[in-house]
Design a protein around this motif. Sequence first.
Motif, PDB file in Angstrom:
ATOM      1  N   MET A  54      50.883  35.924  38.747  1.00  0.00           N
ATOM      2  CA  MET A  54      49.860  36.813  39.303  1.00  0.00           C
ATOM      3  C   MET A  54      48.652  36.018  39.794  1.00  0.00           C
ATOM      4  O   MET A  54      48.138  36.270  40.886  1.00  0.00           O
ATOM      5  N   LEU A  55      48.212  35.064  38.992  1.00  0.00           N
ATOM      6  CA  LEU A  55      47.066  34.241  39.367  1.00  0.00           C
ATOM      7  C   LEU A  55      47.374  33.412  40.612  1.00  0.00           C
ATOM      8  O   LEU A  55      46.568  33.361  41.557  1.00  0.00           O
ATOM      9  N   THR A  56      48.527  32.781  40.638  1.00  0.00           N
ATOM     10  CA  THR A  56      48.905  31.945  41.774  1.00  0.00           C
ATOM     11  C   THR A  56      49.032  32.770  43.049  1.00  0.00           C
ATOM     12  O   THR A  56      48.548  32.370  44.106  1.00  0.00           O
ATOM     13  N   THR A  57      49.668  33.933  42.962  1.00  0.00           N
ATOM     14  CA  THR A  57      49.817  34.795  44.133  1.00  0.00           C
ATOM     15  C   THR A  57      48.457  35.247  44.643  1.00  0.00           C
ATOM     16  O   THR A  57      48.200  35.248  45.852  1.00  0.00           O
TER      17      THR A  57
ATOM     18  N   LEU B 166      46.840  32.291  46.412  1.00  0.00           N
ATOM     19  CA  LEU B 166      47.477  32.035  47.709  1.00  0.00           C
ATOM     20  C   LEU B 166      46.987  33.033  48.751  1.00  0.00           C
ATOM     21  O   LEU B 166      46.703  32.662  49.893  1.00  0.00           O
ATOM     22  N   ARG B 167      46.887  34.296  48.368  1.00  0.00           N
ATOM     23  CA  ARG B 167      46.420  35.319  49.306  1.00  0.00           C
ATOM     24  C   ARG B 167      44.950  35.147  49.639  1.00  0.00           C
ATOM     25  O   ARG B 167      44.548  35.263  50.797  1.00  0.00           O
ATOM     26  N   ARG B 168      44.147  34.864  48.633  1.00  0.00           N
ATOM     27  CA  ARG B 168      42.698  34.791  48.843  1.00  0.00           C
ATOM     28  C   ARG B 168      42.289  33.617  49.723  1.00  0.00           C
ATOM     29  O   ARG B 168      41.449  33.743  50.606  1.00  0.00           O
ATOM     30  N   PHE B 169      42.883  32.444  49.470  1.00  0.00           N
ATOM     31  CA  PHE B 169      42.467  31.242  50.186  1.00  0.00           C
ATOM     32  C   PHE B 169      43.364  30.900  51.369  1.00  0.00           C
ATOM     33  O   PHE B 169      43.184  29.863  51.994  1.00  0.00           O
ATOM     34  N   GLN B 170      44.322  31.771  51.691  1.00  0.00           N
ATOM     35  CA  GLN B 170      45.234  31.564  52.804  1.00  0.00           C
ATOM     36  C   GLN B 170      45.773  30.131  52.802  1.00  0.00           C
ATOM     37  O   GLN B 170      45.604  29.373  53.753  1.00  0.00           O
TER      38      GLN B 170
ATOM     39  N   THR C 191      53.969  21.705  55.497  1.00  0.00           N
ATOM     40  CA  THR C 191      54.261  21.641  56.930  1.00  0.00           C
ATOM     41  C   THR C 191      53.098  22.153  57.774  1.00  0.00           C
ATOM     42  O   THR C 191      53.152  22.087  58.992  1.00  0.00           O
ATOM     43  N   GLY C 192      52.065  22.704  57.131  1.00  0.00           N
ATOM     44  CA  GLY C 192      50.904  23.209  57.849  1.00  0.00           C
ATOM     45  C   GLY C 192      50.953  24.707  58.110  1.00  0.00           C
ATOM     46  O   GLY C 192      49.985  25.280  58.597  1.00  0.00           O
ATOM     47  N   GLN C 193      52.064  25.351  57.816  1.00  0.00           N
ATOM     48  CA  GLN C 193      52.185  26.789  58.031  1.00  0.00           C
ATOM     49  C   GLN C 193      51.427  27.550  56.939  1.00  0.00           C
ATOM     50  O   GLN C 193      51.429  27.146  55.790  1.00  0.00           O
ATOM     51  N   THR C 194      50.807  28.652  57.337  1.00  0.00           N
ATOM     52  CA  THR C 194      50.108  29.493  56.371  1.00  0.00           C
ATOM     53  C   THR C 194      51.136  30.199  55.488  1.00  0.00           C
ATOM     54  O   THR C 194      52.118  30.734  55.980  1.00  0.00           O
ATOM     55  N   ILE C 195      50.895  30.177  54.189  1.00  0.00           N
ATOM     56  CA  ILE C 195      51.784  30.848  53.247  1.00  0.00           C
ATOM     57  C   ILE C 195      51.417  32.324  53.239  1.00  0.00           C
ATOM     58  O   ILE C 195      50.281  32.685  52.974  1.00  0.00           O
ATOM     59  N   HIS C 196      52.395  33.162  53.556  1.00  0.00           N
ATOM     60  CA  HIS C 196      52.170  34.605  53.597  1.00  0.00           C
ATOM     61  C   HIS C 196      53.000  35.245  52.492  1.00  0.00           C
ATOM     62  O   HIS C 196      54.225  35.158  52.494  1.00  0.00           O
ATOM     63  N   VAL C 197      52.327  35.870  51.543  1.00  0.00           N
ATOM     64  CA  VAL C 197      53.001  36.569  50.449  1.00  0.00           C
ATOM     65  C   VAL C 197      53.096  38.034  50.828  1.00  0.00           C
ATOM     66  O   VAL C 197      52.081  38.717  50.937  1.00  0.00           O
ATOM     67  N   GLN C 198      54.324  38.512  51.042  1.00  0.00           N
ATOM     68  CA  GLN C 198      54.518  39.889  51.461  1.00  0.00           C
ATOM     69  C   GLN C 198      54.400  40.842  50.279  1.00  0.00           C
ATOM     70  O   GLN C 198      54.831  40.526  49.175  1.00  0.00           O
TER      71      GLN C 198
END
Length: 155
Positions: free
Chosen positions: A69-72, A75-79, A84-91
């Motif tokens: 929960m903390l990691t997700t 990841l969402r808050r700080f984009q 590889t440089g791609q933005t991590i998108h958590v659906q």
Amino acid sequence: MTYSPTTSADRTRSFPSVLSLLSYLLAGTFFGVVLVKSEAASWYRIQEMFRFQSFHMYGLIGSAVLTGMLTTGLLRRFQARALTGQTIHVQSKDPGLPRYVLGGLTFGLGWGLAGVCPGPIFTLLGSGVWAMLIVLLFALIGTWLYGVLRDHLPH
């Protein structure tokens, strides 16, 4: 099917480098050691959990849920970006009680019958618990069966 020539630079971007694959192998090995040392791969600890005789596994599972929960959230808050440089998108997950109940019951039934979560199957094989080959076989059969029945299941 059409052929389009690719350059060397295109091929290196599409295939993971040996170094990144090595990092996955090391992370997986570390995770396996943690599973064994924390006794999360112990049949006795799992049976204690299912019989409500010990808090050990509930503590491990709870700490994993909190960490996820903390990691997700981070990841969402700080984009965050991948290597590889791609933005991590958590659906976000779609709500749907039947699929979670059916999936949980199936997973729990297999876990209870085998006495092991699918996560440490390879760790236990690496530890010399050869009976896990049977669990691995049925995990693969279950995965194949899901692929066959996927269109008929509630998603």
